[in-house]
Design a protein around this motif. Structure first.
Motif, PDB file in Angstrom:
ATOM      1  N   GLU A   1      -9.153   2.879  -3.224  1.00 53.05           N
ATOM      2  CA  GLU A   1      -8.566   1.727  -2.522  1.00 53.05           C
ATOM      3  C   GLU A   1      -7.179   1.427  -3.089  1.00 53.05           C
ATOM      4  O   GLU A   1      -6.978   1.400  -4.304  1.00 53.05           O
TER       5      GLU A   1
ATOM      6  N   GLU B   1       0.829  -1.208   0.000  1.00 56.47           N
ATOM      7  CA  GLU B   1       0.000   0.000   0.000  1.00 56.47           C
ATOM      8  C   GLU B   1       0.865   1.261   0.000  1.00 56.47           C
ATOM      9  O   GLU B   1       0.556   2.238  -0.690  1.00 56.47           O
TER      10      GLU B   1
ATOM     11  N   LYS C   1     -11.351  -2.780  -7.655  1.00 54.02           N
ATOM     12  CA  LYS C   1     -11.053  -2.010  -6.440  1.00 54.02           C
ATOM     13  C   LYS C   1     -12.115  -0.934  -6.215  1.00 54.02           C
ATOM     14  O   LYS C   1     -12.703  -0.400  -7.172  1.00 54.02           O
ATOM     15  N   GLU C   2     -12.338  -0.612  -4.962  1.00 56.56           N
ATOM     16  CA  GLU C   2     -13.208   0.524  -4.635  1.00 56.56           C
ATOM     17  C   GLU C   2     -12.467   1.820  -4.963  1.00 56.56           C
ATOM     18  O   GLU C   2     -11.235   1.845  -5.049  1.00 56.56           O
TER      19      GLU C   2
ATOM     20  N   LYS D   1      -3.084  -4.229  -2.890  1.00 50.70           N
ATOM     21  CA  LYS D   1      -2.696  -5.138  -1.817  1.00 50.70           C
ATOM     22  C   LYS D   1      -1.883  -6.286  -2.409  1.00 50.70           C
ATOM     23  O   LYS D   1      -1.787  -6.435  -3.635  1.00 50.70           O
TER      24      LYS D   1
END
Length: 483
Positions: free
Chosen positions: A332, A152, A328-329, A335
């Protein structure tokens, strides 16, 4: 004045004695050939075949040096002289396997004197139990399980880099831009250095350091090694000050343990409960900046080069990365699981590493006399391996000049033929770190941009890592949608 002249005379005398010793040694080896030793040429006194070797690197084809001698002397092993040392070059998967499998048994890692002098107490200069001790401490920060925690943050730094240096631009020079990005990421992850001015200052010193780290160790003003030494001193002093401030803050409980490499090295003990010394921490921080930065810059730049040259490969990478982005949102971050889904992109990276390996190879030293391929390898000889002895061999990679990511599907290449970062107990410590870093960068770049090369067929030279001779200038086109 007299003291200065006396010191200069002493220095010249030492240089003369060392030169006479090396000349006598090399002449003896030339005049009294030993049929039991590997075949080959030691070239000229002192310089050996170093200029031939560097010449093929500057031409962008270091594999020519190996291929020519493998055909002329022996495809398994040959002797040469590089950087003032007699060297046996081990070739092919059997040679790679032999060196990688015999660490601390028949061979030990060895580097030219320039590297030893600049990286002093780091992992590259220790062997045996001491090397295992330091490597174990470093890998608890750099192994895959640990790296999962940093994906991240890699994504955040990459997005900031793109918004700062890419957005709104029509053209840029790719290699220096990526060079700054990889160094910034290492500074942030390794030492929590976030100030752009501080990072830029360190990057300037680091570029000078890289130009002389693998060079003739001549400490005379104006030489690459002299400049590299001064740059290394400046970087180490900066790291030393940061380490001391961090240790003081930790000791006084003024801050909690930061999740970066520096804090990890300051508080992590070995099996006996011993902490690393300040010199070990500083030298290993410099080594990791070296191991994680320049090879990754080279690989990223070359990935971008091939994606521009091969639109069909670019489209398949783009499709894969957009599928991940759509899952992905909004806002976001990536990951570890997303990195695992980048299978085709990972194959592209592997093929780039095969076509243009980020390192030319590394050295070992014979600990004892031993026999290999029917030849005697004397104790003390330096041994060299290079990924180029296999990666361009059609016996292992059919149509080796063709870019083909499908080579890595299924079982992939034969063992010990694809070794861009080495292997065994001395595999490059930045290996696990570099792949997710490259994939995070690819994800963020291809979903936003398409680009064209402004200098088609720009030559890639090695000095010491592969880099485009003009910095790979590109023209950028932003996608209409980056969803």
């Amino acid at each position: 004045m007299q003291i200065a002249m006396f010191s200069t005379l002493i220095l010249l005398g030492i240089v003369l004695l060392v030169s006479l010793y090396i000349i006598t040694k090399t002449l003896k080896e030339r005049l009294i050939p030993n049929p039991h030793l590997p075949p080959g040429s030691l070239g000229w006194p002192l310089i050996g075949e170093t200029l031939n070797y560097l010449g093929t690197c500057l031409a962008g084809r270091p594999d020519w040096f190996l291929r020519d001698r493998m055909e002329k002397h022996d495809p398994q092993v040959f002797k040469t002289s590089l950087f003032g040392e007699t060297v046996a070059v081990f070739c092919g998967p059997a040679g790679n396997k032999f060196l990688f499998s015999n660490e601390n048994k028949l061979v030990n890692l060895w580097w030219p004197r320039s590297v030893k002098k600049l990286l002093k107490s780091s992992l590259v200069n220790v062997a045996g139990d001491e090397a295992k001790r330091i490597r174990r401490i470093l890998l608890t920060f750099l192994d895959p399980d640990a790296l999962k925690r940093y994906i991240e943050r890699m994504d955040l730094v990459t997005q900031h880099h793109i918004s700062t240096l890419w957005e709104g631009k029509e053209e840029l020079k790719l290699h220096p831009t990526i060079n700054l990005y990889t160094f910034e990421l290492s500074c942030r992850l390794f030492a929590s250095i976030d100030d752009p001015t501080h990072i830029s200052k360190l990057a300037h010193h680091f570029d000078i350091f890289l130009k002389g780290v693998i060079h003739f160790p001549i400490y005379v003003p104006g030489t690459p090694f002299y400049r590299a030494s001064k740059a290394a001193d400046a970087i180490k002093e900066e790291l030393r000050l940061i380490a001391r401030r961090r240790r003081e803050a930790l000791d006084k409980k003024m801050e909690s343990h930061r999740k970066d490499l520096l804090s990890h090295l300051l508080v992590t003990t070995d099996a006996s409960g011993k902490l690393l010394s300040e010199s070990e921490i500083v030298d290993n921080m410099l080594m990791l900046l070296f191991a994680s930065h320049d090879t990754t810059t080279s690989a990223m730049t070359c990935v971008m080069k091939y994606l521009a040259e091969l639109p069909e490969v670019y489209e398949m990478v783009l499709r894969e990365q957009l599928d991940i982005a759509k899952s992905k949102e909004a806002g976001e971050l990536l990951k570890w699981e997303d990195i695992q889904r980048m299978r085709y992109s990972c194959n592209v990276v592997s093929e780039v590493l095969r076509m243009i390996p980020p390192i030319r190879g590394t050295f070992r030293k014979a600990l004892v006399d031993f026999t290999y391929a029917g030849y005697k390898i004397p104790k003390g000889w330096k041994l060299y391996w290079s990924p180029d002895s296999t990666t361009k061999d059609p016996a292992y990679f059919p149509n080796p000049e063709e870019f083909d990511p499908s080579r890595y599907e299924g079982a992939g290449p034969a063992p010990y033929t694809f070794v861009p970062f080495g292997g065994g107990g001395r595999v490059c410590i930045g290996n696990e770190y570099s792949r997710p870093q490259i994939l995070v960068f690819m994800h963020n770049i291809v979903k936003r941009f398409k680009w064209d090369l402004l200098i088609p067929d720009e030559k890639v030279t090695y000095d010491p890592m592969p880099a485009p001779s003009h910095g790979l200038p590109i023209r950028i086109q932003q996608h209409q949608s980056t969803a």
